[in-house]
Motif scaffolding. Structure first.
Motif, short mmCIF file in Angstrom:
data_model
loop_
_atom_site.label_atom_id
_atom_site.label_comp_id
_atom_site.label_asym_id
_atom_site.label_seq_id
_atom_site.Cartn_x
_atom_site.Cartn_y
_atom_site.Cartn_z
N ASP A 286 -6.74 1.05 28.45
CA ASP A 286 -6.09 -0.26 28.46
C ASP A 286 -4.81 -0.24 27.63
OD1 ASP A 286 -5.67 -2.86 29.16
OD2 ASP A 286 -7.12 -3.71 27.74
N ALA A 287 -3.99 0.83 27.83
CA ALA A 287 -2.74 0.94 27.08
C ALA A 287 -1.82 -0.23 27.44
CB ALA A 287 -2.05 2.26 27.41
N PRO A 288 -0.99 -0.68 26.47
CA PRO A 288 -0.80 -0.16 25.11
C PRO A 288 -1.64 -0.89 24.06
CG PRO A 288 0.93 -1.71 25.59
CD PRO A 288 0.03 -1.71 26.81
N LYS A 289 -2.77 -1.43 24.44
CA LYS A 289 -3.57 -2.27 23.54
C LYS A 289 -4.04 -1.50 22.31
CE LYS A 289 -7.54 -5.40 23.61
NZ LYS A 289 -8.65 -5.95 24.44
N HIS A 290 -4.48 -0.25 22.50
CA HIS A 290 -5.05 0.52 21.38
C HIS A 290 -4.18 1.69 20.95
CE1 HIS A 290 -8.65 -1.82 21.85
NE2 HIS A 290 -8.88 -1.37 23.09
N LEU A 291 -2.90 1.68 21.29
CA LEU A 291 -2.05 2.82 20.96
C LEU A 291 -1.82 2.98 19.46
CD1 LEU A 291 0.67 2.71 23.77
CD2 LEU A 291 -1.23 4.31 23.51
N GLU B 281 3.89 9.37 32.47
CA GLU B 281 4.69 9.50 33.67
C GLU B 281 4.48 8.26 34.55
OE1 GLU B 281 3.54 13.09 35.58
OE2 GLU B 281 4.50 14.41 34.09
N ASN B 282 5.57 7.81 35.12
CA ASN B 282 5.53 6.62 35.99
C ASN B 282 5.15 5.35 35.22
OD1 ASN B 282 6.05 8.36 38.21
ND2 ASN B 282 3.84 8.80 38.35
N VAL B 283 5.35 5.38 33.89
CA VAL B 283 5.07 4.19 33.07
C VAL B 283 6.36 3.79 32.36
CG1 VAL B 283 3.76 3.23 31.15
CG2 VAL B 283 2.66 4.86 32.71
N ASP B 284 6.73 2.52 32.49
CA ASP B 284 7.92 2.02 31.82
C ASP B 284 7.51 1.51 30.45
OD1 ASP B 284 10.31 1.08 31.04
OD2 ASP B 284 10.47 -0.51 32.56
N THR B 285 7.79 2.32 29.44
CA THR B 285 7.39 1.96 28.07
C THR B 285 8.31 0.93 27.43
OG1 THR B 285 8.68 3.79 27.18
CG2 THR B 285 6.38 4.23 27.70
N ASP B 286 9.43 0.60 28.12
CA ASP B 286 10.35 -0.37 27.53
C ASP B 286 9.95 -1.80 27.84
OD1 ASP B 286 11.86 1.56 26.40
OD2 ASP B 286 13.30 1.69 28.06
N GLU B 287 9.00 -1.99 28.72
CA GLU B 287 8.57 -3.35 29.01
C GLU B 287 7.92 -4.02 27.80
OE1 GLU B 287 6.03 -3.36 32.36
OE2 GLU B 287 7.60 -2.83 33.81
N ASP B 288 7.23 -3.21 26.96
CA ASP B 288 6.57 -3.74 25.75
C ASP B 288 6.91 -2.81 24.58
OD1 ASP B 288 5.03 -4.96 23.87
OD2 ASP B 288 3.09 -4.50 24.80
N PRO B 289 8.13 -2.90 24.03
CA PRO B 289 8.55 -1.96 22.98
C PRO B 289 7.63 -1.94 21.77
CG PRO B 289 10.40 -3.27 23.79
CD PRO B 289 9.17 -3.89 24.37
N SER B 290 7.19 -3.10 21.31
CA SER B 290 6.32 -3.13 20.13
C SER B 290 4.97 -2.49 20.42
CB SER B 290 6.12 -4.57 19.67
OG SER B 290 5.51 -5.35 20.68
N GLY B 291 4.43 -2.69 21.63
CA GLY B 291 3.16 -2.10 21.98
C GLY B 291 3.22 -0.59 22.07
N TRP B 292 4.37 -0.05 22.54
CA TRP B 292 4.52 1.40 22.71
C TRP B 292 5.16 2.08 21.51
CZ3 TRP B 292 2.55 4.27 26.67
CH2 TRP B 292 2.03 3.56 27.76
#
Length: 1156
Positions: free
Chosen positions: A981-986, A1016-1027
């Motif tokens: 359930d990323a980025p919930k527990h990162l 891969e194939n994940v946009d980590t910029d949609e939730d900067p604080s979560g990632w």
């Protein structure tokens, strides 16, 4: 005829030889003998080779005939053996012939000074450690030496030898011939000064030249040079003082003779001769004092603050000797201040040397007036040193304070901090303070304002009265009182005067003016008990190391004699004391405990059976009169001891009394249970349950008839007090434990007894599981519960006793028990409630009677014991316990730490346990993150990271390789958990970084690829604080990998940066070496351990390289940049914006960020 001044044997012999010589010896041939020519030739050779390597073969032991007296052989005989060796060879390995060698050299010097001086200075230089073969002949030669060679030029040449590494430390050398080098070198210069006192010492040439070189060498950078030069210079001053004292005695004798002649009012040649002798002697003393000052200002004032603590210590030791032995010059503030300043030295040895020097000075009463200003200036620091971090320094400082008190240089107000150390941890400090307290306040040997105020100081009763006055300060804390008694016991003979102590307690004191209140009586009873225990070899204060004490046969005999004396003294008075204080719960424990240290056999041999019976009857009465833990426990111990250690009829009597006590207690319990069942008061039941509990702790008590009644009370009376319930459960548990012990040790086990035990066990489990429900326990939550602690500990002990492995594959297999998961979870939830008790509440409950059995430590020990012994499945309870590693204080942390050690030794699946513990800690964080309190959230995630750091820190050294798969499992499974359930527990990834640091590079690369593949194939910029945690994790992986690769390249010789010690051009500046500028740190830039320094510097540079930003390393930066580019290419597949950012710029910016 002139009356000669008294002189030593050496002085007399030297004077005769001087008078027999011709004045102008330089222009006449030597008349010493045949060997003298050889000696001159050898001296000439030595002058050409200042540095000459000596081999072990050169050091031949003198033949036995060399030990015969040389006085009868004349000058030729005295010079025979020393000429077989050079002076430096004698110093290195032939110390026994130093006096003869010095005598021969002085004769040589008086005949031909220049070559003799070359030989002596060559010896001085050869005393300086070196490996080179010689110094250039142009520097030192017989023709040029005295007139043209400058001291600084020679010293610079010697320093250059050190630069080239041509040095060797004779003092620390392990070669056999250098074993006594330091002592021999000091002896050589001492004998030289003494032998020269009638001539060369005052020619203002020889020793001036020696002092110039010694002072110059003491200021050079190489440490070994400074060590040896300081040794010689300090010894010169000490020897000068010896000669000066002899001359002072001669001057005083001459002055008295001169005064006597003047009284005769006669003028003549005798008065003129005495005046001349007095003037010459005074002039010599003045010259010696000038020489002392020269060395002091040129050497001491620089070397007392040298970077080498050994040099500093030797300086202070020497100064102490100088001041003590020659106070006319050195006993003044100009010199004393150095002792005061070094009281603050960072090295304990230097501080101790200064304190010892001051102790010796204050020991002399005549010195005290001169020391008054010094005392005012530094007395505060002396008092502070009593609490020094180094125990030996603190003990010496306390001795110094005793000296100050003896001279009344300190007031009682200054001693407050000193007396506080009576309860300090190190026993050496406590006992030193105890000696001070005894001398100052009890024996009053040290002057005090209270001196003589109360009776004769030698009277035991007076001493005891003063001791009680001290103990009044600690009346409310018996433990502190015991510490004070332990500190003073060794010095206070009145504490061993049992008869006097007993007479005071029985109001039979011999000094009516002394009066005591109840607190004094309590303290005196404690003192009596503690003193008896000390006299028979028992500890009254626990040792810090808990090691068992071992005594010699002589010590054991002393203890046995003391035991006999105590018994004989108290046979008749002991029953009187018990009868008088039987109702006092504060005094009964100490009084009853005395019987444990008596020789009970003497009651039979001394026909004192009736007194023994009276003692047991009174102890039984005390048992039923008190309900507190200490009196009850002590009475039980006394009965058990009497039942085993007494003899014959008295032993039977003791056992019968114990049986009567048990029967009476059971009867009282039955009556109390009936009263509670009828709705009556619970106090009687509680008191008798405590008595039964204390009795069952040490012996079997037959309470089968009570067991059913106890169960009935628990089932039917739900409103009874928690404390009553606790002791009901405790007594049930102890009865079960004794029953199980009986069955295990029985050869034949009946089915009936087995069934009975199982029935009782199941009933107890039923009651304990009932109380596992938090709602049934009062004051739960953050306030904890005494009953909750009892339930946790009893349940854990029951599971431990009946664990499956104890009875598997045996006839008692049906006794094995394993709790189900539901009960185990309820057990841990109740344990957590007790662990979460606030610190304030824990402090408030510290006064509880059984606090050591009902606190957080007891609960954690009980739970950890279950995991360590495999009594319950560790998959659930192990991680739960370890997740609480760092959140309940130091004591709980130590318990968990020991549990982890046990699990790792058993080679259990520690990787799984650690990961589950981290998940538990992270789960607590996620629950707190739902609250609005940001501080709680930040603290909880930090606790999770700290836990990871501590757990990963258990894998050090070889354990990294041994547990590599466990570490890898933690990281991989942890990553799997974080991406659910990323980025919930990162955020969990940040905790895993501590374990990643323990893995090799190959594993790091594999982990990095796995993590990158997951995005891969994940946009980590949609939730900067979560990632953000993900980026931090990946950046750290890249940095570790790049560093490891760069380090490997450097090992293969690919690095662009040079390894090892940087090449530096070292030039000695053209300053005069006699200048007083420069610091010790600068002087130490070259030392005898240059190679070791280079190794340390290389190691330090390697560490700096590891910590340096990656941008500073060309290969590291290129590898990092390539990794960043690949990351940007992966991200570019999903991004819709920001595609214009150059990968190189982004990599560079993130690299600098990681470096910072």
């Amino acid at each position: 005829m002139e009356d000669p001044a008294p002189a030593s044997e050496l002085s007399t012999r030297r004077s005769k030889r001087t008078r027999a010589q011709v004045k102008d010896t330089e222009n006449q041939p030597s008349k010493v003998g045949g060997n003298d020519g050889d000696s001159h030739g050898r001296t000439s050779d030595t002058s050409d080779l200042v540095y000459r390597e000596s081999s072990p073969d050169d050091f031949e032991e003198p033949r036995p005939k060399a030990k015969r007296s040389r006085a009868a052989e004349g000058t030729s005989g005295a010079a025979n053996k020393p000429t077989d060796h050079s002076l430096i060879e004698i110093i290195k390995g032939h110390g026994k012939i130093i006096p003869q060698a010095v005598k021969h050299w002085v004769e040589h010097y008086e005949q031909d000074p220049k070559p003799a001086m070359v030989e002596l200075l060559t010896t001085l230089f050869e005393s300086i450690p070196r490996r080179g073969s010689h110094v250039e002949q142009s520097i030192i030669s017989k023709e040029k030496f005295l007139d043209e060679v400058d001291v600084d030029d020679v010293v610079v040449a010697l320093v250059n030898l050190a630069r080239r590494g041509e040095v060797e430390d004779y003092q620390s050398s392990k070669r056999k011939e250098f074993k006594n080098f330091k002592e021999n070198l000091e002896s050589f210069w001492d004998h030289l000064v003494r032998e020269c006192q009638h001539g060369p010492l005052f020619d203002q040439v020889l020793f001036d030249k020696c002092m110039d070189y010694v002072i110059a060498l003491s200021c050079t950078p190489p440490r070994v040079y400074r060590q040896v030069a300081s040794l010689m210079g300090l010894q010169l001053v000490t020897s000068f003082i010896t000669v000066a004292k002899m001359l002072s005695a001669q001057r005083e004798t001459t002055r008295r003779q001169l005064d006597a002649e003047k009284k005769k009012r006669t003028e003549g040649p005798r008065v003129e001769s005495l005046n001349k002798r007095f003037s010459e002697t005074h002039e010599k003393i003045t010259m010696l004092e000038e020489m002392m000052r020269k060395i002091f200002t040129g050497l001491f004032v620089h070397r007392y603050r040298d970077i080498d603590p050994n040099i500093r210590m030797s300086c202070i030791q020497s100064l102490g000797v100088w001041i003590l032995s020659y106070p006319s010059l050195f006993l003044q503030d100009l010199y004393l201040k150095y002792l005061g300043w070094t009281l603050n030295d960072k090295n304990a040895g230097v501080r101790k040397a200064s304190i010892i020097a001051l102790q010796n000075l204050y020991e002399v009463d005549d010195n005290v007036p001169t020391l008054s200003l010094f005392t005012d200036r530094f007395s505060k620091r002396m008092i502070e040193l009593a609490d020094d971090i180094d125990v030996s320094v603190a003990v010496c400082a306390i001795g110094l304070i005793k000296q100050l008190l003896r001279h009344e240089l300190l007031s009682d107000n200054d001693l407050g901090p000193i007396y506080d150390l009576l309860i300090d941890d190190p026993p050496e400090i406590r006992h030193a303070i105890g000696a001070l307290v005894y001398d100052r306040l009890i024996a009053q040997r040290i002057s005090s304002s209270q001196s003589g105020s109360r009776g004769d100081s030698s009277n035991s009763e007076v001493h005891l009265d003063r001791m009680l006055h001290i103990l009044r300060e600690f009346s409310k804390d018996p433990i502190l009182s015991i510490y004070v008694i332990d500190d003073v016991w060794e010095y206070m003979k009145a504490m061993k005067d049992w008869k006097c102590i007993v007479s005071i307690l029985l109001d039979e004191k011999t000094l009516p003016e002394l009066s005591y209140d109840d607190d004094d009586a309590t303290n005196l009873v404690r003192l009596l008990c503690a003193s008896v225990k000390k006299a028979v070899g028992e500890r009254i204060v626990p040792a810090s190391d808990n090691r068992k004490q071992y005594y010699s046969k002589a010590q054991k005999d002393i203890f046995e004699n003391n035991r006999r004396d105590v018994t004989v003294t108290m046979m008749k008075s002991y029953p009187l004391l018990l009868r008088k204080f039987i109702s006092d719960s504060a005094k009964v424990p100490s009084l009853v405990e005395i019987v444990l240290h008596m020789n009970l056999g003497l009651y039979s041999t001394k026909s004192q059976e009736q007194n023994f019976k009276s003692v047991l009857q009174l102890i039984k009465e005390a048992f039923f009169r008190h309900s507190e833990k200490d009196p009850l426990r002590t009475c039980v111990k006394a009965f058990n001891f009497s039942s085993t250690e007494s003899q014959g009829e008295l032993q039977d009597f003791a056992r019968n009394k114990l049986k009567e006590l048990e029967d009476e207690l059971i009867a009282k319990l039955k009556s109390a249970i009936k009263e509670v069942a009828d709705g009556g008061d619970e106090y009687s039941l509680l008191v008798n349950l405590k008595r039964l509990y204390e009795l069952q702790l040490s012996r079997v008590v037959p309470i089968e008839s009570l067991y059913e009644d106890i169960v009935m009370i628990l089932r039917n009376c739900k409103n009874i007090e928690d404390e009553v319930v606790s002791f009901l459960l405790l007594n049930m548990y102890l009865h079960l434990a004794w029953s199980l012990h009986s069955i295990i040790n029985s050869e034949i086990v009946s089915e009936a007894s087995l069934s009975s035990l199982l029935s009782k066990r199941n009933i107890l489990f039923e009651q304990l599981e009932y109380f596992l429900t938090p709602s049934d326990i009062e004051e739960v939550g953050k306030h904890g519960s005494e009953l909750g602690c009892r339930v946790c500990t009893i349940l854990a002990e029951m599971w431990f006793l009946f664990r499956m492995e104890n009875f598997s594959s045996s006839k008692l297999e049906k006794l094995g028990y394993l709790p189900d998961a539901t009960i185990l979870q309820k057990f841990w939830k109740l344990c957590e409630q007790q662990l979460n008790v606030s610190d304030e509440t824990e402090d408030e409950t510290n006064s509880r009677e059984y606090i050591e059995e009902t606190n957080r430590d007891a609960v954690m020990i009980a739970a950890a014991k279950l995991v360590a012994s495999d009594a319950v499945p560790k998959e659930y309870l192990g991680p739960e316990i370890i997740s609480h590693f760092l959140i309940h204080g130091t004591s709980v942390s130590e318990i968990v730490k020991h549990l982890i050690t046990v699990l790792k030794k058993k080679d259990d699946n520690v990787g799984f346990t650690f990961l589950e513990a981290l998940k538990k800690a992270y789960h607590r964080h996620t629950e707190l993150s739902r609250s609005e309190d940001d501080s709680l959230t930040s603290n909880s995630i930090q606790e999770c990271k700290d836990l990871a750091a501590r757990l990963s820190g258990t894998f050090v050294g070889a354990a990294r390789n041994k547990h590599r798969m466990d570490i890898l499992k933690v990281v991989k499974d942890g990553i799997e958990y974080a991406f659910v359930d990323a980025p919930k527990h990162l955020a969990f990834l940040e905790a895993l970084l501590h374990f990643v640091s323990k893995l090799p590079t190959s594993d790091v690369l594999e982990i990095m690829k796995d993590v990158q593949k997951r995005t891969e194939n994940v946009d980590t910029d949609e939730d900067p604080s979560g990632w953000r945690s993900y980026h931090t994790f990946v950046d750290s992986l890249r940095e570790k990998y790049a560093k490891s690769e760069a380090f490997q390249d450097e090992k293969e010789g690919v690095s662009t940066r040079r390894r090892g010690r940087p090449r530096k051009t070292r030039n000695v500046p053209g300053k005069r070496l006699f200048d007083e500028r420069g610091s010790s740190e600068e002087e130490d830039s070259i030392s005898a351990s240059e190679q070791e320094d280079a190794h340390d510097e290389e190691k330090q540079e390697e560490e700096e390289d590891e910590d340096a930003p990656l941008i500073h390393s060309i290969r590291s930066a290129s590898k990092l940049r390539s990794l960043r580019v690949s990351r940007e290419e992966n991200k570019g597949q999903t991004r819709t914006g920001n595609s214009a950012i150059a990968p190189d710029n982004l990599a560079a910016s993130r690299t600098s960020g990681a470096s910072s």
